[in-house]
Each structure stands twice: as structure tokens, then as C-alpha cells.
Scaffold this motif. Structure first.
Motif, PDB file in Angstrom:
ATOM      1  N   GLU A 189      33.065  48.159  27.390  1.00 16.71           N
ATOM      2  CA  GLU A 189      32.522  48.938  28.503  1.00 16.71           C
ATOM      3  C   GLU A 189      31.019  48.722  28.683  1.00 16.71           C
ATOM      4  N   LEU A 190      30.353  48.149  27.681  1.00 18.17           N
ATOM      5  CA  LEU A 190      28.926  47.831  27.856  1.00 18.17           C
ATOM      6  C   LEU A 190      28.718  46.659  28.806  1.00 18.17           C
ATOM      7  N   ALA A 191      29.722  45.786  28.902  1.00 22.59           N
ATOM      8  CA  ALA A 191      29.552  44.561  29.679  1.00 22.59           C
ATOM      9  C   ALA A 191      29.204  44.863  31.131  1.00 22.59           C
ATOM     10  N   MET A 192      29.814  45.911  31.687  1.00 24.43           N
ATOM     11  CA  MET A 192      29.558  46.250  33.084  1.00 24.43           C
ATOM     12  C   MET A 192      28.098  46.601  33.326  1.00 24.43           C
ATOM     13  N   VAL A 193      27.555  47.482  32.499  1.00 25.49           N
ATOM     14  CA  VAL A 193      26.179  47.926  32.713  1.00 25.49           C
ATOM     15  C   VAL A 193      25.196  46.793  32.403  1.00 25.49           C
ATOM     16  N   SER A 225      32.578  40.320  26.920  1.00 25.36           N
ATOM     17  CA  SER A 225      33.841  40.213  27.656  1.00 25.36           C
ATOM     18  C   SER A 225      34.738  39.129  27.066  1.00 25.36           C
ATOM     19  N   GLU A 226      34.148  37.993  26.715  1.00 23.02           N
ATOM     20  CA  GLU A 226      34.940  36.907  26.117  1.00 23.02           C
ATOM     21  C   GLU A 226      35.575  37.349  24.799  1.00 23.02           C
ATOM     22  N   LYS A 227      34.811  38.078  24.012  1.00 24.57           N
ATOM     23  CA  LYS A 227      35.301  38.510  22.702  1.00 24.57           C
ATOM     24  C   LYS A 227      36.396  39.550  22.832  1.00 24.57           C
ATOM     25  N   SER A 228      36.238  40.486  23.764  1.00 25.95           N
ATOM     26  CA  SER A 228      37.166  41.608  23.843  1.00 25.95           C
ATOM     27  C   SER A 228      38.342  41.362  24.778  1.00 25.95           C
ATOM     28  N   LEU A 229      38.139  40.549  25.813  1.00 25.70           N
ATOM     29  CA  LEU A 229      39.172  40.383  26.836  1.00 25.70           C
ATOM     30  C   LEU A 229      39.681  38.952  26.959  1.00 25.70           C
ATOM     31  N   GLY A 230      38.975  38.000  26.379  1.00 25.12           N
ATOM     32  CA  GLY A 230      39.354  36.607  26.489  1.00 25.12           C
ATOM     33  C   GLY A 230      38.580  35.900  27.587  1.00 25.12           C
ATOM     34  N   PRO A 231      38.546  34.564  27.556  1.00 27.40           N
ATOM     35  CA  PRO A 231      37.699  33.803  28.479  1.00 27.40           C
ATOM     36  C   PRO A 231      38.205  33.744  29.915  1.00 27.40           C
TER      37      PRO A 231
END
Length: 320
Positions: free
Chosen positions: A114-118, A146-152
Motif C-alpha cells: 500500500e506504500l507504492a501508491m503514495v 510492487s514487483e516484490k509484492s504483486l509480481g512484475p
């Protein structure tokens, strides 16, 4: 949508900022939740001025309910910052983003998705203010999380990919920008099909890279496709349509197709005035582009008149 300076004075957009479209952390049916839902509908329609007081009131209610530092404030702070950003009010948006980021880091840890958005939003704010050295690490961090948590290949990564590409384009580093735009476009097309409106900004940015390599036919094809998809999705007066008109006009101006360029610039100005108001920073870039077109044709009086208005807008919106 945010302007990106290029040698042809084209205002190529960075990808739209993240508004937290997930469910609010509190019940959707209380007053703050209802205001948030109404605000998001207006935001999607590009009605930022109308969305602003709803976001402000929702945040005030959440602060009263939870206190100023609760995790429940992160989304409302981000959303209010995003609306101020889209209105060109960068100095107001920055502390809202910073506050949202601090709350999320403290409550979720430094690597939570959730930090990626901000991080993306604050990074693109710095890009818009030409604070590139500050923008780049924030956007890179957003991508890495995002890459680490959700994939590329998750679509949510595209925002930061595009905005980092825009940072590089702003600096004339097109060799670094082009692969980011291509990657983002491929991710969106795979996930959502070829006509997703979010992909149109990537089309425009990739076209800008092509323009700087004199690949004009490829650039025109992408820009026309972007404009058609945007208008179909949002209607003729949405800010994204105005941006698309400007981008195609810039290409035509570079090719010496002056009458076509002037017509599109004027349509872009009218659409931006209608959707964003007469003093938005993006409008200043379009006016600057139109002034450059007039100057190239020797129409110096017309150029001076338009440039004077552009400079007046910049004076009002320039960060202190």
C-alpha cells in the motif's frame, strides 16, 4: 494529467495518479464513506473542483473520529492530495502525500504494497515540479515494492513505470524512458485489452520517444489511437482528451502541418478551460506550445499574446 517538457514543447502526460479506489477502511455507509464514494465518481469524470470539498469533508470527519495519526487517515489524505495535484495545487498536495506516507510507513512497515501508491504520487508531484533528483528514487522504490509484492506483470505497477519514464523524458533521456513505456503498455494490454483508457498516456509517452527519433508515422498512429480511446471512454471535454489533442498538435507542428496543429491546440485549450479552469498549469504548457507554433510562422503578435497568458498562469501556480 501532468505536462512533460520536450524539445518540441510538447506537453506529454505522465500517467494518472493513484486514487485509492478500494473500499474505505471504515463502513461505506457512514457520512464520510458516502462522501468518499461520491468524490470518487466525480474524480473519475474529471470533475476535480466538484470532488475537492467532498474529499476535504471526508478527511475532516475521519480525523474527528480517529485522530490525526490513525491508519484510517492514509487513504483520505492520499485522495485529497491527488485532487489538489490534478488542480495544479502542488504546494497543497505535497504535505498531504507526505503525511499519508508517514502514516503508512509507521503502521504497515517500509515494504508494504500500500506504500507504492503514495510513493508514486509523491514522486510524480516532484516530477511535475521538475525536482527530478527527488522524484526518481521514490518512483523506483514504488516499482520495487510492487514487483516484490504483486509480481512484475501486475497492472498496478504501470503507474510508477510510466511516471519514472516521464522523469527520464523530461531530462531528454529517451533511451531510458522508451523501455519503461513499452513495458507498461505491454502489461496493461495483456491485463485489460488494447483499449483500456489508462494505456493512452503510455501510448502518448511512447509516441513522444518516437518523435525524438523522427519516427513520425509510428508516433502519429499511437497518438490517434490514444485520442480515440480517450474520447470514447470519457467524452470530448475530459482533461485527458485535451491532453491528447495537444500531443497530436505538437507532432503536426514538428512536421510543418501548421493549420492542423493550430486547430488541435485551440481545441485543447478550450477543453482544458472547460474541464480544469483558466489557471491550470497544464493549460500553460498548451498555450506555450501554441505560442511556439505562431512564432515559427512569423506570427509574432499572436505568439506574444498567447505566451503572455501562459506566463501569467505559471506565475500563479509556480511552487514557492
Amino acid at each position: 494529467m501532468r505536462a512533460l517538457k520536450a524539445s518540441i514543447c510538447a506537453a506529454i502526460a505522465a500517467l494518472a495518479l493513484s486514487l485509492s479506489f478500494g473500499a474505505p477502511s471504515h463502513a461505506e455507509h457512514d457520512e464520510a464513506g458516502t462522501l468518499t464514494l461520491q468524490m470518487k465518481q466525480l474524480y473519475r469524470a474529471g470533475k476535480y473542483t466538484e470532488a475537492l470539498p467532498l474529499a476535504q469533508k471526508s478527511l475532516t470527519l475521519r480525523e474527528k473520529e480517529f485522530g490525526p495519526d490513525d491508519a484510517a487517515l492514509a487513504m483520505p489524505l492520499n485522495d485529497l492530495g491527488t485532487i489538489h495535484y490534478n488542480l495544479g495545487q502542488y504546494a497543497v498536495a505535497e504535505p498531504l502525500y507526505k503525511r499519508a506516507l508517514a502514516i503508512r510507513e509507521r503502521t504497515l512497515g517500509p515494504d508494504h504494497p500500500e506504500l507504492a501508491m503514495v510513493l508514486n504520487n509523491l514522486g510524480d508531484l516532484y516530477r511535475a515540479e521538475q525536482r527530478y533528483a527527488e522524484a526518481e528514487p521514490l518512483l523506483k522504490r514504488s516499482i520495487a515494492i510492487s514487483e516484490k509484492s504483486l509480481g512484475p506483470n501486475d497492472p498496478s505497477i504501470v503507474l510508477a513505470l510510466s511516471n519514472l519514464g516521464a522523469v527520464y523524458s523530461n531530462q531528454g533521456r529517451y533511451d531510458r524512458a522508451e523501455p519503461l513505456f513499452k513495458r507498461g503498455l505491454a502489461v496493461l494490454e495483456k491485463a485489460r485489452g488494447p483499449d483500456d483508457p489508462e494505456a493512452t498516456v503510455l501510448m502518448s509517452n511512447l509516441a513522444d520517444a518516437y518523435i525524438h527519433r523522427r519516427r513520425y508515422a509510428e508516433a502519429e498512429r499511437l497518438l490517434k489511437r490514444a485520442m480515440a480511446v480517450t474520447e470514447k471512454a470519457f467524452g470530448p471535454d475530459h482533461p485527458d482528451v485535451a491532453q491528447a489533442l495537444n500531443n497530436l498538435a505538437a507532432l503536426y507542428g514538428r512536421q510543418g502541418r501548421n493549420a492542423e496543429a493550430e486547430r488541435l491546440y485551440k481545441r485543447s485549450v478550450a477543453a482544458m478551460e472547460k474541464s480544469l479552469g483558466p489557471d491550470h498549469p497544464d493549460l500553460a504548457y498548451v498555450l506555450q506550445n501554441l505560442a511556439a507554433l505562431y512564432k515559427d510562422q512569423g506570427r509574432y503578435a499572436d505568439a506574444q499574446q498567447v505566451l503572455k497568458r501562459s506566463m501569467a498562469i505559471r506565475a500563479k501556480t509556480r511552487p514557492i
